[in-house]
Design an enzyme around this catalytic site. Sequence first.
Site, PDB file in Angstrom:
ATOM      1  N   ARG A   1       0.858  -1.184   0.000  1.00  0.00           N
ATOM      2  CA  ARG A   1       0.000   0.000   0.000  1.00  0.00           C
ATOM      3  C   ARG A   1       0.897   1.238   0.000  1.00  0.00           C
ATOM      4  O   ARG A   1       1.432   1.631   1.033  1.00  0.00           O
ATOM      5  CB  ARG A   1      -0.865  -0.025   1.263  1.00  0.00           C
ATOM      6  CG  ARG A   1      -1.981   0.989   1.288  1.00  0.00           C
ATOM      7  CD  ARG A   1      -2.604   1.050   2.670  1.00  0.00           C
ATOM      8  NE  ARG A   1      -1.842   1.909   3.549  1.00  0.00           N
ATOM      9  CZ  ARG A   1      -1.697   1.742   4.857  1.00  0.00           C
ATOM     10  NH1 ARG A   1      -2.250   0.720   5.461  1.00  0.00           N
ATOM     11  NH2 ARG A   1      -0.991   2.592   5.577  1.00  0.00           N
TER      12      ARG A   1
ATOM     13  N   HIS B   1      -3.919   4.255   4.505  1.00  0.00           N
ATOM     14  CA  HIS B   1      -5.014   3.294   4.728  1.00  0.00           C
ATOM     15  C   HIS B   1      -6.310   3.930   4.244  1.00  0.00           C
ATOM     16  O   HIS B   1      -7.014   3.400   3.406  1.00  0.00           O
ATOM     17  CB  HIS B   1      -5.125   2.917   6.201  1.00  0.00           C
ATOM     18  CG  HIS B   1      -6.429   2.276   6.537  1.00  0.00           C
ATOM     19  ND1 HIS B   1      -6.785   1.037   6.063  1.00  0.00           N
ATOM     20  CD2 HIS B   1      -7.492   2.728   7.256  1.00  0.00           C
ATOM     21  CE1 HIS B   1      -8.008   0.743   6.494  1.00  0.00           C
ATOM     22  NE2 HIS B   1      -8.460   1.751   7.209  1.00  0.00           N
TER      23      HIS B   1
ATOM     24  N   TYR C   1       3.792   5.109  11.793  1.00  0.00           N
ATOM     25  CA  TYR C   1       4.107   3.699  12.032  1.00  0.00           C
ATOM     26  C   TYR C   1       5.019   3.038  10.995  1.00  0.00           C
ATOM     27  O   TYR C   1       5.397   1.893  11.148  1.00  0.00           O
ATOM     28  CB  TYR C   1       2.821   2.877  12.179  1.00  0.00           C
ATOM     29  CG  TYR C   1       1.819   3.041  11.034  1.00  0.00           C
ATOM     30  CD1 TYR C   1       1.972   2.339   9.846  1.00  0.00           C
ATOM     31  CD2 TYR C   1       0.733   3.898  11.155  1.00  0.00           C
ATOM     32  CE1 TYR C   1       1.071   2.487   8.809  1.00  0.00           C
ATOM     33  CE2 TYR C   1      -0.189   4.056  10.118  1.00  0.00           C
ATOM     34  CZ  TYR C   1      -0.014   3.349   8.946  1.00  0.00           C
ATOM     35  OH  TYR C   1      -0.908   3.497   7.924  1.00  0.00           O
TER      36      TYR C   1
END
Lengths: 326, 367
Positions: free
Chosen positions: B258, B262, B271
Amino acid sequence: MAKMTMVQALNLAMQQEMEKDDRVIIMGEDVAVDGGVFRVTDKLITQFGEERVIDTPLAESGIIGTAIGMAAYGLHPILEIQFSGFSYYIFHQLEAHASRLRHRSRGRFHVPLVVRAPYGGGVRALEHHSESREIYYAHTPGVKMVIPSGPRNARALLISAIRDPDPVVFFEPKALYRAFREEVPEEEEVMEIGVPQKVREGSDVTIISYGAMMPVTLEAVEELQESDQVDAEVFDLLTISPFDDTAIAESVQKTGRAVIVHEAPRSFGPAAEIIARLIEKSFYYLEAPIERVTGYDIVYPLFARENAYMPDVERVKQAVRKTLAV
Amino acid sequence: MPRKEIELPYRTEYLSILDEKGNVDAELEPSLSDELLLKLHRAMLSGRRFDERMLNLQRQGRIGTFPPIKGQEASQLGAVATLEKEDWMTVAFRETLAEIWRGKPMESFILYYGGFDEGSLVQEGRNDFPISIAVGSQMLHAVGIGMAMKYRKHPQVAMTFFGDGATSEGDFHEALNFAGVFQAPVIFICQNNQWAISIPRAKQTNALTLAQKALAHGMPGIQVDGNDILAVYTAAKEAVDRARSGGGPTLIECYTYRLSLHTTADDPTKYRNEEEVKKWEAKDPISRFQVYLSNKSLLTDEGIAALEEEIATEIQTVVDLAEKQMKNPDPVEMFDHIFAEMPPSLKLQKDEVIRNLSLAKKEANNG
């Protein structure tokens, strides 16, 4: 007409619908070879084969999740969840998809499935086998929640549920599965979902109940007629949600008094909604506070104490007397 | 009473055909027509540009939260390109390009993420479920569809998409299990994009691959380079053919990444580090496919530039079309499509809204 138990009447409903309509299939745990742990689907595999009476893996979410796909594809699956106490595994799929797919696809797909599950106490069962938690399903938009009270209406309502274009949760009062027999006509009989039935005409008080509490309620009513000359009007709710309140509101306008009986826990229970509707529609006709006779807001006790939990004839009589004393 | 290895009927394979530099393994290369190759390229490019435009629309406040697909174009497209129109599909929410390929109008996405329920309308003739936001819940539907196809003896198959995070859900295992037991014609496409919001793939499962989870459910599983459209297509084609000919389900793990967020509500810098993203940018599915097509003399720089212009115009048309429909929603329509027939109790609530609206209108007129 043959005299049948509720188990036989439910079996007849499925057998007749499956004969007429090859979209109707049955799936669940132990429903095929074993005929269901209560034998409600007994011998259906013999007539319809394992393609239409499907023994599934032991996975309730899997049962309803696959049934949603089947229903959207054009089948009418009837799912058996072995006990309503294990129906919580289906809840996510029912809430997130079965109840919403019509809306989410803007009417392109719909989910005509029936979830059958035995519910309720009074049968000296194990933990998780006695609860009455119909309100979880009644509170879910897009789902119909039906509870029959006898062989004849169980058969007629199940046929209606199978034919319904939307998901129906159909709780069967296991305490009444074989408690009594009733004449059930051989020819097809359906009952409209969403309409409470007046089962006794009366003028002093309106009593509303459903499911396994109906015989208890009716027994109390007979005794009160005998002992106190009380003439009660009695309604069998039959559909917990959505239901048309017109008839019960009119009845309370006539009698001025109401008592609601259910074995589900009291707080936020079906009686709370019925009372709210009666307040909205019949407040100025009320002669006394509305009474409710219910289960308690506790974990259902193991069977040594279940009689103390379950509403009984005595509790119903007390409630009726209380409302008539005002 | 020996102690010995148990022979399992399936192995877990890995497949890569077109590497990140655009070199192709001639032995594994599928024979796709030039026309299909160019169509796939156009779709990938258009999907990427549409994604970028959606991100802009969100940043400008013209639509709400939306999940970008950047980097996962090959995983989606390689899989759905193997389906027939009459096949069925159930998706999660990061399959925008798969849905477009299958015929969902692009303006639907703008409408839907712009807060209009109308955007999830499934048009007549399309056999795909609307998106499923509840993670991992849609695979079972494909299995049920597959079971119904089998019951009806229809020659169709069902394909279902989900991410690496979804493989931790119980419903994932129930879906694979049912598909295995009933030998349903289902193709499970896992877009392993390495991250479930902030949870890395290694924290979802201790298993070496996601593909191997197929073995426990008695079906073949394969891991493919998800940024290699030729590999995804090849694996999906095998699986679709097998399902269609009665050979049952397959799990395909598309190993991808990705590259973006998100959703637009997410900040990945919290993160994951930039180096990791850079490393994956070098593995971009589109650029390697363009090298492949150039090497085959199917594509030139000028050709790409012309295509880019064409796509930009198309996307602008779609945005205009959608935004025209996004004005003045009628609140009363929220009562539609709850039941086939509106029950009296709901009718009362709808009437209440109609009354309040006309009251508000009257007051506004008097004011």
